[in-house]
Design a protein around this motif. Structure first.
Motif, PDB file in Angstrom:
ATOM      1  N   PHE A  70       6.923  -9.302  19.751  1.00 45.58           N
ATOM      2  CA  PHE A  70       7.971  -8.900  18.788  1.00 45.58           C
ATOM      3  C   PHE A  70       7.229  -8.733  17.464  1.00 45.58           C
ATOM      4  N   ILE A  71       6.556  -9.856  17.092  1.00 45.97           N
ATOM      5  CA  ILE A  71       5.911  -9.873  16.003  1.00 45.97           C
ATOM      6  C   ILE A  71       5.184  -8.793  15.359  1.00 45.97           C
ATOM      7  N   LEU A  72       4.349  -8.172  16.007  1.00 48.72           N
ATOM      8  CA  LEU A  72       3.279  -7.229  15.420  1.00 48.72           C
ATOM      9  C   LEU A  72       4.080  -5.805  15.509  1.00 48.72           C
ATOM     10  N   PRO A  73       4.739  -5.504  16.499  1.00 41.38           N
ATOM     11  CA  PRO A  73       5.492  -4.293  16.389  1.00 41.38           C
ATOM     12  C   PRO A  73       6.385  -4.221  15.129  1.00 41.38           C
ATOM     13  N   ASN A  74       7.001  -5.365  14.940  1.00 41.09           N
ATOM     14  CA  ASN A  74       8.046  -5.495  14.033  1.00 41.09           C
ATOM     15  C   ASN A  74       7.237  -5.450  12.478  1.00 41.09           C
ATOM     16  N   VAL A  75       6.079  -5.786  12.346  1.00 38.72           N
ATOM     17  CA  VAL A  75       5.216  -5.773  11.265  1.00 38.72           C
ATOM     18  C   VAL A  75       4.948  -4.290  11.087  1.00 38.72           C
ATOM     19  N   VAL A  76       4.271  -3.700  12.009  1.00 39.90           N
ATOM     20  CA  VAL A  76       3.344  -2.585  12.015  1.00 39.90           C
ATOM     21  C   VAL A  76       4.241  -1.249  11.914  1.00 39.90           C
ATOM     22  N   LEU A  77       5.154  -1.359  12.849  1.00 42.19           N
ATOM     23  CA  LEU A  77       6.051   0.094  13.100  1.00 42.19           C
ATOM     24  C   LEU A  77       7.160   0.182  12.297  1.00 42.19           C
ATOM     25  N   GLN A 113      14.931 -20.807   8.718  1.00 35.25           N
ATOM     26  CA  GLN A 113      13.427 -20.041   8.403  1.00 35.25           C
ATOM     27  C   GLN A 113      12.272 -20.687   8.919  1.00 35.25           C
ATOM     28  N   THR A 114      11.371 -20.079   9.464  1.00 34.72           N
ATOM     29  CA  THR A 114       9.973 -20.510   9.660  1.00 34.72           C
ATOM     30  C   THR A 114       8.930 -20.059   8.825  1.00 34.72           C
ATOM     31  N   ILE A 115       7.731 -20.612   9.110  1.00 39.92           N
ATOM     32  CA  ILE A 115       6.585 -20.394   7.830  1.00 39.92           C
ATOM     33  C   ILE A 115       6.459 -18.818   8.170  1.00 39.92           C
ATOM     34  N   THR A 116       6.326 -18.798   9.534  1.00 35.79           N
ATOM     35  CA  THR A 116       5.754 -17.407   9.740  1.00 35.79           C
ATOM     36  C   THR A 116       6.588 -16.401   9.278  1.00 35.79           C
ATOM     37  N   GLN A 117       8.249 -16.546   9.343  1.00 39.50           N
ATOM     38  CA  GLN A 117       8.944 -15.443   8.645  1.00 39.50           C
ATOM     39  C   GLN A 117       8.776 -15.489   7.116  1.00 39.50           C
ATOM     40  N   SER A 118       8.542 -16.624   6.252  1.00 36.02           N
ATOM     41  CA  SER A 118       8.340 -16.683   5.062  1.00 36.02           C
ATOM     42  C   SER A 118       6.910 -15.721   4.736  1.00 36.02           C
ATOM     43  N   ILE A 119       5.889 -15.908   5.492  1.00 33.11           N
ATOM     44  CA  ILE A 119       4.731 -15.068   5.196  1.00 33.11           C
ATOM     45  C   ILE A 119       5.078 -13.706   5.272  1.00 33.11           C
ATOM     46  N   ILE A 120       5.632 -13.392   6.503  1.00 32.26           N
ATOM     47  CA  ILE A 120       6.048 -11.889   6.665  1.00 32.26           C
ATOM     48  C   ILE A 120       6.707 -11.350   5.543  1.00 32.26           C
ATOM     49  N   VAL A 121       7.769 -11.968   5.107  1.00 28.76           N
ATOM     50  CA  VAL A 121       9.028 -11.657   4.100  1.00 28.76           C
ATOM     51  C   VAL A 121       7.984 -11.334   2.812  1.00 28.76           C
TER      52      VAL A 121
END
Lengths: 271, 318
Positions: free
Chosen positions: A205-212, B269-277
């Motif tokens: 989920f993470i990569l498609p969510n970020v990339v697409l 909220q997770t660290i990964t979510q903070s990084i992405i946001v």
């Protein structure tokens, strides 16, 4: 050990049913109207109500999302197995000091969490105009090659090296040996690794969510995620979409179950 | 995973194989052709690991936003901001809670479950499949489904069942900070316990039945057999299982994101979510990179110390 234990049976199966309850819940509600679902969420359906399935196939571009997911998964697995297999073979052929140090560096790279490289890689995709493309996604999944490399290397070490020697003496070239002898010999591990990586890429989920970002590029997991917004009030439709999306993975699991359990036994798997 | 690689027995004939290998690579041309096989993996290593890692580290010391080209070196400013920002520290504490909570609970459930599933009883295969099922589909989709089940409204499944049987009013499963954290951890355990039980089961099946027969003849009761035969022989499985649980727990993103979207507030909220946001969403590359560096160091430190501790326990028990 062989006597029957009805109490154990009842207890463990009861617990298993509790664990499987969400599965029952989503499947059973796909055959209900919304009113029926709200009034009796856990009761079996009173009639074979298929409107939800028709509605979901009508409203969600499922064929396209399945095609996207299939393309990304097939591409990613092909790249990962190719890079992993060539690397494992190269390491076996030339165990020089340089290559052994490189092997240790690869182990370090394997431990690095994806989060650590995500932002620069996203930036790279933006710069190369690969962002929001399926190929960009395949490019990122190539990082999984290193995991494949370790598993394949572990397997290749157990093979008798004499076979390769014999082929060499018979005059086979380096690449010929790789294609005609090594690849067929390591097929069992390629299957196991391929199955594990497929489950990862397909479900990711993470990569498609970020990339697409464009709707026509969505993978199916992303499609379900976006459907929550569209179907906020129509719960049966959402459950139906989930069932349609989960079904291929369940079938895939049933077909490959044997390999998954043997992979677990080999001790080389990730969760 | 590296635990698995390390604990793998080396092939007994390691040394002679290595010698033969060296002989086989005679001739520069052939050696060059052999080295070619390492080019793809080297490319992956450099492009997908070395360069981005370097960029992450460099950006963490700058105010790079991705939009403008003038990048200023700000030293440790980003790190200071992170450690004083409540939303970031909340992410840090919840990620730790999730990793430790799922590791302990999953282990506590998976081992007895594996022992039970190793007994012979009617419907064993059905039970094994049901327990393993949550590991098959995408955790993101399961998180969404659980969102409906745990919906804080009266119409949420769990709430309507509880109301029907016990007469409880709607419980705010996902809208109360503490309950939301608990819910996310428990759904995480639900998703992983069966998978890890099958891992333990694989090891249980390799214990010879004669060990138990001898112990029974010597008068050991069921608990003693578990404590002195099963548990010590399961320690290699425990090392792998807990290492996977801990690292995957620290890296978690899908489940909290789809189940609660980090809410209420920043509770889940997770660290990964903070990084992405921060990084992808708001273009604060410097900040996100600093967070990623801190995260990587924390994961490395925790996994390494966990490996050391479990190695020590392994040595003491067996």
């Amino acid at each position: 050990m062989s006597r029957r234990r009805p109490l154990l049976s009842v207890f463990v199966i009861g617990l298993a049913c509790l664990v499987g309850m969400p599965l029952y819940y989503i499947v059973v509600n796909t055959f209900k109207t919304q009113e029926e679902m709200v009034s009796s969420p856990l009761a079996p359906p009173t009639s074979l109500h298929l409107d939800n399935y028709l509605a979901v196939f009508d409203q969600v571009p499922l064929a396209q999302s399945f095609g996207n997911t299939l393309y990304v998964t097939a591409g990613a697995i092909a790249v990962q197995l190719f890079v992993g297999a060539t690397a494992a073979y190269g390491m076996i052929l030339r165990a020089t000091l340089f290559n052994r140090v490189f092997g240790v560096l690869l182990l370090l790279a394997f431990v690095v969490p994806g989060q650590a490289t995500l932002i620069p890689l996203y930036r790279t995709l933006v710069d190369t105009e690969l962002v929001d493309t399926l190929n960009g996604l395949v490019f990122l999944y190539a990082g999984g090659s290193i995991f494949c490399f370790f598993l394949i290397q572990g397997y290749i070490r157990t093979l008798p090296f004499e076979i390769i020697e014999a082929a060499r003496i018979d005059g086979a070239g380096v690449f010929q040996i790789f294609w005609r002898i090594v690849l067929p010999l390591i097929r069992p591990i390629l299957v196991t690794v391929g199955i594990f990586q497929t489950m990862w890429v397909w479900n990711d989920f993470i990569l498609p969510n970020v990339v697409l970002s464009s709707p026509e590029n969505r993978t199916i997991v992303l499609q379900v995620y976006n459907a929550v917004g569209e179907f906020t009030t129509d719960w049966p439709a959402f459950m139906t979409l989930s069932v349609v999306v989960l079904a291929p993975m369940v079938v895939f699991f049933l077909v490959t179950q044997r390999h998954i359990v043997s992979g677990l036994l080999a001790g080389g798997v990730k969760g | 995973m590296s635990a698995a690689t390390l604990s793998r027995p080396r092939p007994p004939s390691g040394a002679p194989v290595a010698r033969r290998r060296r002989d086989s690579s005679g001739g520069w041309r052939e050696a060059g052709a052999h080295q070619l096989f390492l080019v793809p993996v080297a490319a992956v290593f450099v492009v997908l690991f070395v360069i981005p890692l370097g960029q992450t580290f460099y950006w963490s010391l700058t105010d790079f936003t991705g939009y403008s080209d003038d990048v200023t070196f700000v030293g440790l400013e980003n790190y200071r901001t992170i450690l004083s920002d409540p939303s970031m520290t909340a992410g840090l504490s919840f990620t730790l809670l999730f990793a430790v909570g799922t590791t302990l609970l999953t282990t506590a459930i998976a081992i007895p479950l594996a022992v039970a599933l190793n007994q012979r009883f009617l419907g064993r295969n059905l039970a094994r499949s049901l327990f393993f099922f949550p590991a098959i589909p995408s955790m993101a989709v399961l998180g969404l489904v659980w969102g409906y089940i745990l919906s804080p409204l009266g119409s949420g499944v769990l709430n309507s069942v509880l109301d029907g049987t016990l007469g409880l009013g709607p419980v705010p499963w996902l809208s109360d900070a503490t309950l939301a954290k608990l819910s996310v951890v428990l759904v995480g355990v639900w998703g992983g316990a069966g998978w890890h039980a099958v891992l333990y089961l694989a090891y249980l099946q390799s214990i010879p039945a004669s060990y138990y027969e001898v112990a029974t003849i010597d008068g050991a009761d069921a608990w003693q057999r578990f404590r002195h035969i099963t548990l010590p022989l399961l320690t290699p499985a425990m090392v792998i299982s807990q290492f996977l649980l801990m690292t995957n727990g620290l890296k978690v993103f899908d489940l909290p994101y789809t189940l609660t979207n980090g809410g209420p507030g920043f509770a889940t909220q997770t660290i990964t979510q903070s990084i992405i946001v921060n990084g992808v969403g708001q273009g604060r590359y410097g900040m996100a990179s600093a967070l990623a560096v801190l995260f990587t160091l924390a994961v490395a430190a925790l996994s390494f110390s966990q490996l050391l501790v479990s190695r020590r326990i392994e040595r003491r028990v067996s």
